[in-house]
Structures are given as structure tokens and as C-alpha cells.
Design a protein around this motif. Structure first.
Motif, PDB file in Angstrom:
ATOM      1  N   ASN A 102       5.254   8.544   4.723  1.00  0.00           N
ATOM      2  CA  ASN A 102       6.095   7.667   3.900  1.00  0.00           C
ATOM      3  C   ASN A 102       7.097   6.871   4.726  1.00  0.00           C
ATOM      4  O   ASN A 102       7.597   5.848   4.253  1.00  0.00           O
ATOM      5  CB  ASN A 102       6.862   8.482   2.851  1.00  0.00           C
ATOM      6  N   VAL A 103       7.422   7.325   5.923  1.00  0.00           N
ATOM      7  CA  VAL A 103       8.341   6.546   6.763  1.00  0.00           C
ATOM      8  C   VAL A 103       7.687   5.206   7.080  1.00  0.00           C
ATOM      9  O   VAL A 103       8.276   4.136   6.922  1.00  0.00           O
ATOM     10  CB  VAL A 103       8.709   7.297   8.067  1.00  0.00           C
ATOM     11  N   ARG A 104       6.428   5.281   7.480  1.00  0.00           N
ATOM     12  CA  ARG A 104       5.703   4.064   7.845  1.00  0.00           C
ATOM     13  C   ARG A 104       5.457   3.159   6.624  1.00  0.00           C
ATOM     14  O   ARG A 104       5.730   1.961   6.662  1.00  0.00           O
ATOM     15  CB  ARG A 104       4.373   4.443   8.499  1.00  0.00           C
ATOM     16  N   THR A 105       4.966   3.750   5.532  1.00  0.00           N
ATOM     17  CA  THR A 105       4.647   2.921   4.361  1.00  0.00           C
ATOM     18  C   THR A 105       5.918   2.346   3.732  1.00  0.00           C
ATOM     19  O   THR A 105       5.945   1.184   3.335  1.00  0.00           O
ATOM     20  CB  THR A 105       3.849   3.704   3.304  1.00  0.00           C
ATOM     21  N   GLN A 106       6.986   3.144   3.696  1.00  0.00           N
ATOM     22  CA  GLN A 106       8.208   2.662   3.051  1.00  0.00           C
ATOM     23  C   GLN A 106       8.910   1.615   3.918  1.00  0.00           C
ATOM     24  O   GLN A 106       9.513   0.685   3.389  1.00  0.00           O
ATOM     25  CB  GLN A 106       9.130   3.849   2.742  1.00  0.00           C
ATOM     26  N   MET A 107       8.824   1.729   5.239  1.00  0.00           N
ATOM     27  CA  MET A 107       9.402   0.694   6.110  1.00  0.00           C
ATOM     28  C   MET A 107       8.705  -0.640   5.863  1.00  0.00           C
ATOM     29  O   MET A 107       9.342  -1.704   5.855  1.00  0.00           O
ATOM     30  CB  MET A 107       9.270   1.088   7.589  1.00  0.00           C
ATOM     31  N   ALA A 108       7.383  -0.595   5.631  1.00  0.00           N
ATOM     32  CA  ALA A 108       6.639  -1.826   5.345  1.00  0.00           C
ATOM     33  C   ALA A 108       7.042  -2.399   3.991  1.00  0.00           C
ATOM     34  O   ALA A 108       7.327  -3.598   3.862  1.00  0.00           O
ATOM     35  CB  ALA A 108       5.139  -1.551   5.388  1.00  0.00           C
ATOM     36  N   LYS A 109       7.139  -1.521   2.999  1.00  0.00           N
ATOM     37  CA  LYS A 109       7.531  -1.972   1.652  1.00  0.00           C
ATOM     38  C   LYS A 109       8.917  -2.589   1.645  1.00  0.00           C
ATOM     39  O   LYS A 109       9.181  -3.567   0.980  1.00  0.00           O
ATOM     40  CB  LYS A 109       7.560  -0.767   0.684  1.00  0.00           C
ATOM     41  N   ALA A 110       9.827  -1.963   2.399  1.00  0.00           N
ATOM     42  CA  ALA A 110      11.214  -2.437   2.435  1.00  0.00           C
ATOM     43  C   ALA A 110      11.378  -3.621   3.389  1.00  0.00           C
ATOM     44  O   ALA A 110      12.475  -4.147   3.540  1.00  0.00           O
ATOM     45  CB  ALA A 110      12.133  -1.283   2.847  1.00  0.00           C
ATOM     46  N   GLU A 111      10.270  -4.018   4.027  1.00  0.00           N
ATOM     47  CA  GLU A 111      10.264  -5.148   4.968  1.00  0.00           C
ATOM     48  C   GLU A 111      11.270  -4.961   6.106  1.00  0.00           C
ATOM     49  O   GLU A 111      11.983  -5.890   6.503  1.00  0.00           O
ATOM     50  CB  GLU A 111      10.490  -6.472   4.226  1.00  0.00           C
ATOM     51  N   TYR A 112      11.348  -3.756   6.619  1.00  0.00           N
ATOM     52  CA  TYR A 112      12.185  -3.500   7.789  1.00  0.00           C
ATOM     53  C   TYR A 112      11.539  -4.153   9.017  1.00  0.00           C
ATOM     54  O   TYR A 112      10.323  -4.184   9.143  1.00  0.00           O
ATOM     55  CB  TYR A 112      12.292  -1.998   8.053  1.00  0.00           C
TER      56      TYR A 112
END
Ligand SMILES: [Zn+2]
Length: 287
Positions: A114-124
Motif C-alpha cells: 500500500n505504500v507504493r500504490t497509495q503514493m501513486a494515488k496521492a501523486e507523490y
């Protein structure tokens, strides 16, 4: 047009205030011993765990990119071995900002899926971990077993604890902090009730000698975590009875439900405030 420009300016302010960046030139990276060959580094951003030994340097989190040089210099006062492994305890930029630099040095970077997927979703814009896992993983290095495992969704949806078996040490990432109320990042899958569960787990895993390294703040013991958890239980029950009485979030935030704790724990800012904590509790418990 003017109004739009103002709104977008305010949004930029809001986004940067969330992780207000310090003056990196003035930051000093300090080494604190924890136990055996485990240390933590204090600079700006999350506490960095450092575990040294013949198999190489193992890191937990890496603060901000402009600090990498100072962080490496601090590590070099402890060990000349290669910096081989790095765990991201969660997605936030004050814990992952150095990923790009460490990746270029050849460090293998790990984190929950989820670190990887959520960073993408949050556009970090920070570099995500290269290697991800679903539940847990173990490193058998430097004479210890380092067990990394997902906590209930708490600060975000990708939090892990890092447990050093022989040195009886746990790095908690931002699930636990000693600087303010817990910050529950609900836009990135965090949960107030999950945070309580994560503290229950931390208490269960610890004995009186366990050294608990928080994401922000100072080394704690299980009694500190227990009283922090108990405070959240009181707040949870108060929010629940206010909801049962039909109160709105605004009424709950104005009711002084945390007042005996605020002097010690209310950051007064967005992260770690009583107001934000009550909002996250309300979101988990509202009808
Ligand atoms: Zn965080």
C-alpha cells in the motif's frame, strides 16, 4: 480569475503546510543509541532507525532528500559497511524523501504494497519502495532477526512495525509518536479505531524492557504506550456518546472532549491537533 488564483494559492499553502519543510541547511542530524547496535537518527522528519553490523547497514525511513548527505555522514560515524537495506514505515514524504538518493547508491528499498500504490494515488513525487510485500518479511542480518509486519490501518493504510528480536526494540513509524496526538491520515487510509488496535498490538508485543522508537519524538516504553492508548479509549467513548446524543462533528469538536489532554498533546497545527483527531474518530464511528 483573481479569486481562482487565490484559491489555488491557498491550496498550495495547504499542501505544503501539511508537511512543512524545515530549513535544511540548519538541520543537524544527531545519533541516539537505542540498544545493542540499533540507533536512531534525529534530524528533520521521521526518526531514522539504523542497525549496523558485518552484513551491512539496515535503515528505517530516510527523511528528506536534501538531508541525505548529512544522514550518510551520521551513519558513517557508526559503520563503514554498505547501506544495503531500507524500510519505508509508510508513504509520507518526511519518511520517504531520501529514497531516490539511497536508491541511486544501490540500497534496496522495501515497503508494504500500500505504500507504493497509495503514493501513486496521492501523486507523490518521492520515489516509492522498489520491493513491496503484503503482510510481513524478515531480515536475518547482523546477528539478529528483524521482523517487519503490517499493523492494522492506523496512521495510513501502509504502516509497518519493525521489530528487532534480540535487542527487544520496535520502531513504530508514525503509528506512535510522542510529540502530539496521533495523526490519522484518513485521506490515505488511516483509521482512529485502527490506531487503537495497533497500540493494543504494540502493547501485546512488548515487555517492560522493550525499547519503543516512535516515528517522531523520544524512546518510550510499554507503559507510555499504554497510557497513550488509554487516553484514546477515553476519547473514543466520549465521541461515541456524543454521536449517540445526535451531535454533529462541529459540536463534538467544540465540546472540549479532550480538554484535560490538550496542553500536553494538542499540536495546534493540522497534524497532531485535537480537532483533527476528533474528526478522524467521528469518521470511524458516525452512524
Ligand atoms: Zn507520517
Amino acid at each position: 480569475m483573481k479569486k481562482l488564483a487565490l484559491i489555488s494559492m491557498l491550496m498550495v499553502f495547504a499542501a505544503s503546510a501539511a508537511f512543512a519543510q524545515p530549513d535544511f541547511d540548519k538541520v543537524e542530524v544527531k545519533v541516539h543509541p537505542v540498544a545493542g547496535s540499533v540507533y536512531y537518527l534525529e534530524g528533520a522528519g521521521g526518526n531514522i532507525g539504523v542497525f549496523i553490523g558485518d552484513d551491512g547497514v539496515f535503515l528505517i525511513d530516510d527523511q528528506y532528500a536534501p538531508l541525505t548527505e548529512k544522514i550518510v555522514a551520521a551513519i558513517r560515524t557508526l559503520s563503514d559497511e554498505p547501506i544495503r537495506f531500507l524500510i519505508n514505515t509508510h508513504m509520507h514524504p518526511d519518511h520517504t524523501g531520501g529514497n531516490e538518493n539511497f536508491g541511486k547508491m544501490g540500497t534496496m528499498i522495501y515497503g508494504h504494497d500500500n505504500v507504493r500504490t497509495q503514493m501513486a494515488k496521492a501523486e507523490y513525487t518521492q520515489t516509492p519502495p522498489f520491493i513491496t510485500f503484503g503482510e510481513d518479511m524478515s531480515f536475518h542480518i547482523n546477528g539478529d532477526k528483524v521482523y517487519v509486519f503490517k499493523t492494522p490501518d492506523a496512521h495510513t493504510n501502509g504502516d509497518v512495525y519493525v521489530l528487532f528480536e534480540n535487542t527487544n526494540t520496535i520502531h513504530t513509524g508514525d503509528v506512535y509518536r510522542t510529540t502530539s496526538y496521533p495523526y490519522i491520515d484518513t485521506t490515505n487510509g488511516g483509521s482512529f479505531l485502527g490506531t487503537i488496535k495497533a497500540y493494543d498490538l504494540l502493547i501485546e508485543l512488548s515487555d517492560a524492557d522493550t525499547k519503543i522508537v516512535p516515528g517522531h519524538g523520544v524512546i518510550s516504553n510499554v507503559a507510555d504506550v499504554r497510557s497513550f492508548r488509554d487516553m484514546l479509549l477515553v476519547i473514543r467513548d466520549r465521541v461515541q456518546s456524543s454521536i449517540d446524543d445526535g451531535q454533529t462533528l462541529e459540536q463534538i469538536q467544540a465540546a472540549g472532549l479532550t480538554k484535560e489532554y490538550d496542553e500536553r498533546w494538542d499540536s495546534g497545527r493540522r497534524i497532531g491537533s485535537a480537532k483533527a483527531l476528533l474528526e478522524s474518530a467521528y469518521m470511524d464511528m458516525k452512524p
